[in-house]
Design a protein around this motif. Structure first.
Motif, PDB file in Angstrom:
ATOM      1  N   ASP A  85       0.850  -1.192   0.000  1.00 56.87           N
ATOM      2  CA  ASP A  85       0.000   0.000   0.000  1.00 56.87           C
ATOM      3  C   ASP A  85       0.885   1.240   0.000  1.00 56.87           C
ATOM      4  OD1 ASP A  85      -1.783   2.083   0.485  1.00 56.87           O
ATOM      5  OD2 ASP A  85      -3.052   0.865   1.788  1.00 56.87           O
ATOM      6  N   VAL A  86       1.145   1.767  -1.175  1.00 57.64           N
ATOM      7  CA  VAL A  86       2.080   2.879  -1.318  1.00 57.64           C
ATOM      8  C   VAL A  86       1.595   4.114  -0.559  1.00 57.64           C
ATOM      9  CG1 VAL A  86       3.116   4.475  -2.984  1.00 57.64           C
ATOM     10  CG2 VAL A  86       2.994   2.027  -3.488  1.00 57.64           C
ATOM     11  N   LEU A  87       0.290   4.371  -0.592  1.00 56.41           N
ATOM     12  CA  LEU A  87      -0.215   5.573   0.062  1.00 56.41           C
ATOM     13  C   LEU A  87      -0.004   5.535   1.567  1.00 56.41           C
ATOM     14  CD1 LEU A  87      -3.516   6.170  -1.922  1.00 56.41           C
ATOM     15  CD2 LEU A  87      -1.212   7.032  -2.384  1.00 56.41           C
ATOM     16  N   ARG A  88      -0.255   4.412   2.198  1.00 56.66           N
ATOM     17  CA  ARG A  88      -0.017   4.296   3.639  1.00 56.66           C
ATOM     18  C   ARG A  88       1.476   4.265   3.954  1.00 56.66           C
ATOM     19  NH1 ARG A  88      -3.391  -0.791   5.034  1.00 56.66           N
ATOM     20  NH2 ARG A  88      -2.216  -0.692   6.981  1.00 56.66           N
ATOM     21  N   ALA A  91       2.606   7.677   4.165  1.00 56.06           N
ATOM     22  CA  ALA A  91       2.159   8.270   5.428  1.00 56.06           C
ATOM     23  C   ALA A  91       2.929   7.740   6.634  1.00 56.06           C
ATOM     24  CB  ALA A  91       0.664   8.016   5.613  1.00 56.06           C
ATOM     25  N   GLY A  92       3.816   6.750   6.415  1.00 57.08           N
ATOM     26  CA  GLY A  92       4.672   6.302   7.498  1.00 57.08           C
ATOM     27  C   GLY A  92       4.562   4.850   7.903  1.00 57.08           C
ATOM     28  N   ASP A  93       3.590   4.111   7.355  1.00 60.76           N
ATOM     29  CA  ASP A  93       3.429   2.698   7.693  1.00 60.76           C
ATOM     30  C   ASP A  93       4.243   1.877   6.691  1.00 60.76           C
ATOM     31  OD1 ASP A  93       2.662   0.147   8.298  1.00 60.76           O
ATOM     32  OD2 ASP A  93       0.508   0.538   8.274  1.00 60.76           O
ATOM     33  N   SER A  94       5.477   1.588   7.024  1.00 57.27           N
ATOM     34  CA  SER A  94       6.432   1.032   6.056  1.00 57.27           C
ATOM     35  C   SER A  94       6.084  -0.371   5.583  1.00 57.27           C
ATOM     36  CB  SER A  94       7.837   1.027   6.649  1.00 57.27           C
ATOM     37  OG  SER A  94       7.894   0.212   7.799  1.00 57.27           O
ATOM     38  N   SER A  95       5.277  -1.097   6.315  1.00 59.79           N
ATOM     39  CA  SER A  95       4.962  -2.474   5.929  1.00 59.79           C
ATOM     40  C   SER A  95       3.519  -2.638   5.448  1.00 59.79           C
ATOM     41  CB  SER A  95       5.209  -3.416   7.111  1.00 59.79           C
ATOM     42  OG  SER A  95       4.365  -3.076   8.201  1.00 59.79           O
ATOM     43  N   ARG A 269      10.733   3.712   0.157  1.00 60.98           N
ATOM     44  CA  ARG A 269      11.523   2.496   0.415  1.00 60.98           C
ATOM     45  C   ARG A 269      12.127   1.921  -0.860  1.00 60.98           C
ATOM     46  NH1 ARG A 269      11.164   0.483   5.398  1.00 60.98           N
ATOM     47  NH2 ARG A 269      11.649  -1.644   4.700  1.00 60.98           N
ATOM     48  N   ALA A 270      12.426   2.788  -1.821  1.00 62.07           N
ATOM     49  CA  ALA A 270      13.075   2.379  -3.077  1.00 62.07           C
ATOM     50  C   ALA A 270      12.357   1.189  -3.722  1.00 62.07           C
ATOM     51  CB  ALA A 270      14.547   2.050  -2.839  1.00 62.07           C
TER      52      ALA A 270
END
Length: 473
Positions: A85-88, A91-95, A269-270
């Motif tokens: 989920d690129v949008l989340r 927003a800071g939720d890396s996983s 995250r590249a």
């Protein structure tokens, strides 16, 4: 003279954030699902302006004509489970992961004869507060034809923003010629749900590959779907316009530059490293061998350095590139033509509409409602669909002609269609020499299937693969 840049161009030019670090106008919050957002309104169409997607003009080249099959159309949704989920993530939720739904319009050869006047499509316009009616030849939910099934699969991928109807004229046309054609609504990239550009950059090739996988499952004999036994996913072609073309280039083996993954505006995250030319996993399994041919119309990204020679060398799928020589969004010499030159290991063509811009060939004719000024966009939506130099229907017909020749040759093994692609490079240089019965004289070198004078303004370049591959069939 002052020129006006359409909102569509503003969106894609803003995508230069991938290089310049400019912030895209859209935030990372997910918009409401289609149909649940702003109230829809209806604008009265301009009197006398047609809204048909199926017009083939008297000047159209031979293969632009609709085929012999009646056309059915259905809307379905497929869902890719656990997509990043690129949008989340922004927003800071890396996983973060989510189930990603993709709405599809499916055209297919139908059973029985078609009525003379058919199918209405209710379509969200470039101004997402407006819906319009388009008309074509397909019958909604018609029974699928068996006969010559299974039929080759074609996948259509729209631009940013866009929707599954942007190339509906081509979807209908190709279905009438014995193809199952699937056009994607790319979530977070549609008129009424356009989100941060990073989502489109990451998801576009993944959507295309997932749809191929999903349709292959629905085409299995025991699937219970209306497509069961009627679609041959092992003979697949893919068509992409603008960001759809960006996806196509990567889907067929054009690995991204490693540096593209860390440029400002790229996905977090590249993530683009997953499909970069230096990624061994991508090199082994980034594409899909079932894709036997591709069409990339004004593909975005080369002008900003998303690919280099090493990445483009990975393309081996026969590809028809299409461009306007005045494309100010994807670029021409440093854009589509550079992609054509760089795909050295593929048999490939480049069809150029001289003087045309980014809207060359792909979009539907501008809906009548688009002639009215939009307070939402602060411009005329007409400019999203139309070209300043070329008539849209003429371009649509020319595109249908060449796409038919390309896919018939590559997916159906009809080698006679290659003659429509092996032409004098510049259309104006062909000699038209026919006798009174329409038989070509020895001096005749005009573009096959084109009426006298109608190849002017067109250029078709052709290059063979440097490392020849076995024929697809």
């Amino acid at each position: 003279m002052t020129s006006t840049i359409s909102p569509y161009r503003r969106h894609l030019l803003a995508a230069a954030a991938l290089i310049s670090g400019l912030s895209h106008a859209l935030g990372a919050q997910r918009a409401p699902a289609p149909g649940t957002g702003a109230m829809r309104r209806t604008i009265a169409p301009v009197p006398g302006v047609e809204q048909r997607i199926d017009i083939v003009t008297p000047l159209a080249p031979e293969l632009a004509a609709y085929g012999a099959y009646p056309i059915g159309v259905r809307t379905i949704t497929v869902t890719d489970r656990e997509r990043r989920d690129v949008l989340r993530m922004i927003a800071g939720d890396s996983s973060a992961r989510y189930d990603r739904p993709l709405r599809l319009e499916v055209w297919y050869p139908a059973a029985g004869a078609s009525p003379a006047r058919l199918g209405e499509y209710r379509v969200v316009m470039r101004d997402p507060s407006v819906t319009v009616s388009l008309y074509g030849q397909a019958r909604r939910d018609a029974a699928a034809r068996d006969g010559e099934a299974p039929y080759p699969l074609l996948i259509i991928s729209h631009g940013y923003p866009g929707n599954r109807y942007l190339l509906s004229h081509l979807g209908e046309n190709l279905a009438s010629k014995g193809y199952v054609v699937v056009s994607i609504d790319h979530t977070e990239s549609t008129y009424d749900n356009a989100q941060a550009f990073a989502s489109t950059l990451y998801n576009r090739p993944l959507d295309q590959l997932f749809v191929l996988h999903a349709i292959a499952e629905l085409g299995a004999p025991a699937s219970g779907s209306f497509l069961a036994g009627r679609v041959d996913a092992n003979q697949t072609g893919i068509i992409g316009y603008s960001m759809g073309g960006y996806g196509v280039v990567n889907t067929i083996g054009g690995g991204f530059r490693t540096a593209a993954a860390t440029l400002p505006g790229a996905p977090p995250r590249a993530l683009l490293l997953e499909r970069s030319a230096d990624n061994a996993t991508y090199q082994r399994s980034g594409g899909d061998a079932r894709i036997k041919a591709a069409v990339a119309i004004g593909p975005w990204g080369m002008q900003l350095g998303v690919w280099d020679a090493a990445g483009l060398a990975g393309i081996r799928t026969p590809t028809l590139f299409v461009a306007g020589s005045a494309d100010d969004v994807s670029g021409y010499e440093n854009g589509t033509r550079a992609l054509f030159r760089g795909a050295v290991n593929a048999d490939r063509y480049l069809l150029t509409f001289l003087g045309a811009g980014h809207n060359a060939a792909a979009p539907i004719p501008a809906p009548a409602e688009s002639y009215a000024y939009s307070a939402t966009l602060k411009s005329f939506p007409f400019t999203h669909y139309a070209d300043p130099m070329w008539d849209t229907r003429r371009m649509n017909n020319i595109l249908a002609h060449f796409v038919t020749a390309h896919f018939d040759a590559r997916l159906k093994g009809d080698s006679s269609k290659l003659a429509y692609l092996q032409l004098v490079t510049n259309g104006k240089d062909g000699v038209y020499a026919m006798d009174r019965d329409g038989t070509p004289l020895p001096a005749h070198s005009y573009w096959k299937g084109f009426k006298r004078g109608t190849a002017a303004g067109l250029v078709l370049e052709r290059e063979r693969a440097a490392n020849r591959q076995p024929p697809p069939r």
